[in-house]
Each structure stands twice: as structure tokens, then as C-alpha cells.
Design a protein around this motif. Structure first.
Motif, PDB file in Angstrom:
ATOM      1  N   GLU A 196      23.073 -78.014 107.899  1.00  0.00           N
ATOM      2  CA  GLU A 196      24.245 -78.837 108.278  1.00  0.00           C
ATOM      3  C   GLU A 196      25.046 -77.903 109.377  1.00  0.00           C
ATOM      4  O   GLU A 196      25.867 -78.605 110.136  1.00  0.00           O
ATOM      5  CB  GLU A 196      25.323 -79.001 107.042  1.00  0.00           C
ATOM      6  CG  GLU A 196      25.090 -79.996 106.123  1.00  0.00           C
ATOM      7  CD  GLU A 196      26.040 -80.140 104.967  1.00  0.00           C
ATOM      8  OE1 GLU A 196      27.036 -80.584 105.475  1.00  0.00           O
ATOM      9  OE2 GLU A 196      25.910 -80.022 104.100  1.00  0.00           O
ATOM     10  N   ARG A 199      21.627 -84.713 111.853  1.00  0.00           N
ATOM     11  CA  ARG A 199      20.823 -83.572 110.735  1.00  0.00           C
ATOM     12  C   ARG A 199      19.213 -84.035 110.750  1.00  0.00           C
ATOM     13  O   ARG A 199      19.139 -85.159 110.287  1.00  0.00           O
ATOM     14  CB  ARG A 199      21.367 -83.442 109.564  1.00  0.00           C
ATOM     15  CG  ARG A 199      20.677 -82.578 108.452  1.00  0.00           C
ATOM     16  CD  ARG A 199      21.095 -82.844 107.167  1.00  0.00           C
ATOM     17  NE  ARG A 199      20.492 -82.169 106.161  1.00  0.00           N
ATOM     18  CZ  ARG A 199      19.151 -82.255 105.418  1.00  0.00           C
ATOM     19  NH1 ARG A 199      18.670 -83.347 105.801  1.00  0.00           N
ATOM     20  NH2 ARG A 199      18.875 -81.395 104.827  1.00  0.00           N
ATOM     21  N   SER A 214      23.547 -85.612 105.044  1.00  0.00           N
ATOM     22  CA  SER A 214      23.598 -86.740 106.343  1.00  0.00           C
ATOM     23  C   SER A 214      25.131 -87.458 106.080  1.00  0.00           C
ATOM     24  O   SER A 214      25.807 -87.668 106.735  1.00  0.00           O
ATOM     25  CB  SER A 214      22.670 -87.538 106.506  1.00  0.00           C
ATOM     26  OG  SER A 214      21.400 -86.843 106.859  1.00  0.00           O
TER      27      SER A 214
END
Length: 438
Positions: free
Chosen positions: A139, A160, A183
Motif C-alpha cells: 500500500e 496496487r 485495493s
């Protein structure tokens, strides 16, 4: 805010030069102007007339330099910035030898932030004002890129990267659930914030299980304004690999389509070795095929069928694919696209190359009318080209009889030295200092 008027040559498009004669859709002003107000293009036209109509405007006179929309790089990997131009054999070897070890370093937020800033500054120095980038599974790698773009006022598309199959190394492997949930958090945090667009990002079918592709398809269905980016049919041995992993799929594209990962906001990198059904289906749904010519030749992947895909009505974009691509420059990328087309028996006109690197890529990212165009109302992301930036280019430019002869040597031989200025959201970007030629 006081308007700002840029004077110089201008080149704008009213249509796609692949679909109509370039003479009918390209507009060149030898003494043109671009008026900027509140970060957007307010007017484009004759420079003297714009100056007379807006006497209060600040003026920057670029003389014979060419004012263009900023370049749009529709597929790249910012975590691979520091491994660009690494010697390798085939795609899978290259990933294992260079990419995956480097991407593991992005677990460190400080490292991710450093590379994000370096990547964006390199892009801006080459006249690229928008990137569509893969991040890593971390992240923090996504936050770093979006934050660096926001700091610079840049428009950015990113996501991502998701990989849960054991074909990916343990240090870069997630799960179907973590890919979905992380996500989703990133979408909530960044999508639509400022100039940011989120792209749901399975790396490619060989590194995702069907469960993960299902989860990402569901996430996209729940967030339909996001883009979805991945890779498709880059190398022939990759396609054979996919066949073994997905024996029930009709073809490579079907490994995405059957899991809800095909639609008009899908962006597929490489797209070289397609079956007829795949080519037709991409055109039918309006998904984008991204041409990555320096990467395709550097890693020995093959020759993109630009003419064939455009003839089918497909959306086609252009990209560096750094670090598999061997240059940060969209000028060099245009030159490589020209060379690849020549090998396929097609001579691309300079207008077509320039359109691909700007409006064509903007359309692929569903940002047409917003970036990649010299049109009133568009965001004022601009690149200003010096058409005689090196002695070799200057001597050829001196013999030019029209704008296309003047521009083509810079497309074929230019680099960051040809970028006189870059503007982002109506503001000039400070030029990097350098100790020698790039």
C-alpha cells in the motif's frame, strides 16, 4: 489570477489522423499562442490576435519552439525506475532477476517515496505530464506515487499490483482477500482526489489465481469509474504459460474476461500476439491496447500490429513501459513506434506518432478533452519543444520546408534536451540542472 499567454508555434488536432487524412485534422500555427487561465487552456490561436485580445496577460515568448500538449505515458512501472536498461533474456527471466527483487524494496515507505519523486521528475524533464503506472503489492508504494503526484500537481493513474499465485516470489505475494481489501482502501483514499485516478491492477494472469481475478472483477464492478490495467500477450512463451495455468480459457484475453476484467475502461499493455477473437473483442468493448515499442524490442517480445488494431477500430495508446522499456522519453518511444511500424510495412506520419503520445493515450485512460490536447477547457499540461536541440537535429531542421519536416528529426533523435519547458496545470515546472548532456 492574471492570464498567462504562451507564444510560439502550436500544433493541435481536431480528429484522429489514423481515421482521416492528417491534413483534415491537424492545425499548425507558425506564430500561435496558448492562453492559460486558472490552470486550464482558455484559448488557442493566432498569437498576435490573442495578445491584442488579452493585453493584461503575462507573456512568455517561446519564439520558434513548438507548444504541444504534455505527453501521456499510458503504461509504465515506477518501481522499475532504478533497474531500467538492465541486461536480460526473456520476460520471465527479467522479472525474476531484476523486477521482483527491486519491488520487494518498496515495503519501505521511505524508499517508495524516493523513487516516486525521482520517477515523476524524470517524466516531467522529458515533457511527460501524466503517467499510468503499476505500483507494487505494498500500500505504501501506491500512497507514495499518488502523494508525489499531488505535490507536483500532476494528473496520475496508478494502482496496487496484485499477485497471489505461487509463480510470484513469497515476498511479493498477497491473497485474493488482501488484494481486494487493500485495493478497496486505496480506491477510497485516492480515486477522484485532485487529479488522481485509481486503476485496479492484477499484474497478469500468470501471477493471479482465479479467486483473485474474481475478487478484483467484483471490486471493479463495485467501482466502475476506476480503470483496470494489466498485461496481455507480451511474449509467445508467456502465452503458453497462460494456457497451462488456464486450460479452460478460450485464449489469454478470456482469462480476464471470464472474471469480469474486460470492459471499456480496461487498459492492456503490450497486446502483441493476439488471436483474431481477442483483437475483435478488444475493439468491440472499447478496451485499450497500449503499444510499448522500446520494451517490446528490448526484451525481444515482438512487433505490435498498430495498423491491424486501428483498422479493427481498437483504442490504441503509446507508452514507455519503463523499466522494461529502455527510455523515459516519449520522443524516443515515438521513434521506436515508427521503426516497428516500418518493419511491419507501414510508414507512420509524424502527426500519427504525436497524436498517439498525447490524445491517443489520453483517450485510452478516459481522459480525452481533459489532457493530451490543445483545446479550450483542457487542463494546461504542456510540453514546449526546441526543434533544434542538438547539432545533429539542428542541421536537419535547417532544411525543413514544413512543420512535419521540422518536427520529425526531433521525434527520431530527440531526448530531454529537446524539452524547452514543461507546464503542469498551468504552472511551469522548474527545469533540472545538469552537469552534462543527457
Amino acid at each position: 489570477m492574471t492570464p498567462h499567454l504562451l507564444l510560439g508555434q502550436t500544433l493541435a488536432f481536431t480528429g484522429d489522423p489514423f481515421l482521416q487524412p492528417w491534413e483534415d485534422c491537424a492545425s499548425h500555427h507558425a506564430h500561435g499562442g496558448v492562453l492559460i487561465e486558472h490552470g486550464r487552456i482558455a484559448a488557442v490561436g493566432d498569437g498576435a490576435m490573442l495578445r491584442a485580445a488579452h493585453p493584461q496577460a503575462r507573456v512568455t515568448d517561446h519564439g520558434g519552439d513548438l507548444i504541444l500538449p504534455g505527453f501521456v505515458d499510458a503504461h509504465m512501472h515506477y518501481p522499475q525506475t532504478r533497474i531500467i536498461a538492465s541486461w536480460g533474456k526473456r520476460l520471465i527471466d527479467w522479472l525474476n532477476a531484476y523486477t521482483f527483487p527491486e519491488e520487494m524494496r518498496f515495503a519501505d515507505p521511505a524508499y517508495a517515496a524516493t523513487i516516486a519523486g525521482e520517477t515523476l521528475d524524470l517524466a516531467l524533464a522529458h515533457g511527460t505530464t501524466t503517467l499510468c503506472s503499476f505500483c507494487t503489492i505494498h500500500e505504501a508504494s501506491v500512497d507514495a506515487l499518488f502523494d508525489a503526484a499531488a505535490t507536483r500537481g500532476m494528473r496520475i493513474v496508478a494502482g496496487r499490483t496484485c499477485m497471489d499465485r505461487d509463480t510470484a516470489p513469497p515476498g511479493l505475494r498477497d491473497t485474493a482477500q488482501s488484494a481486494h481489501d487493500e485495493s478497496a482502501r486505496l480506491i477510497a483514499r485516492w480515486h477522484g482526489r485532485g487529479r488522481a485516478t485509481y486503476a485496479i491492477t492484477p499484474r497478469f494472469s500468470p501471477t493471479s489465481t482465479e479467486a483473485q481475478l474474481d475478487a478484483l472483477g467484483a471490486l471493479w464492478a463495485a467501482n466502475p469509474t476506476c480503470l483496470m490495467q494489466t498485461h496481455l500477450s507480451e511474449q509467445t512463451d508467456e502465452i503458453e504459460w497462460v494456457r497451462g495455468l488456464y486450460p479452460n480459457a478460450r485464449d489469454y484475453l478470456d482469462t480476464y474476461e471470464s472474471h469480469g476484467l474486460l470492459g471499456p475502461r480496461a487498459v492492456f499493455g503490450h497486446v502483441i500476439h493476439l488471436e483474431p477473437r481477442e483483437s475483435d473483442r478488444l475493439a468491440e468493448v472499447g478496451a485499450a491496447a497500449v503499444h510499448c515499442p522500446t520494451s517490446n524490442t528490448f526484451i525481444g517480445s515482438g512487433l505490435f500490429d498498430l495498423a491491424g488494431l486501428k483498422a479493427r477500430g481498437a483504442t490504441v495508446a503509446l507508452a514507455t513501459d519503463t523499466g522494461g522499456g529502455s527510455s523515459f522519453s516519449m520522443l524516443r518511444t515515438m521513434a521506436a513506434a515508427y521503426e516497428v511500424a516500418q518493419l511491419r510495412g507501414q510508414a507512420l506520419h509524424p502527426s500519427q506518432l504525436l497524436w498517439l503520445a498525447s490524445e491517443g493515450s489520453a483517450r485510452a485512460l478516459h481522459l480525452q478533452g481533459t489532457i493530451g490536447t490543445l483545446s479550450p477547457g483542457a487542463e494546461a499540461d504542456l510540453a514546449v519543444l526546441d526543434l533544434a536541440s542538438t547539432p545533429a537535429i539542428a542541421q536537419r531542421h535547417a532544411r525543413a520546408t514544413d512543420i512535419w519536416e521540422a518536427l520529425f528529426p526531433t521525434i527520431m533523435m530527440g531526448d530531454d534536451r529537446a524539452i524547452r519547458a514543461t507546464w503542469v496545470a498551468g504552472r511551469p515546472v522548474p527545469r533540472p540542472t545538469r552537469s552534462g548532456a543527457a
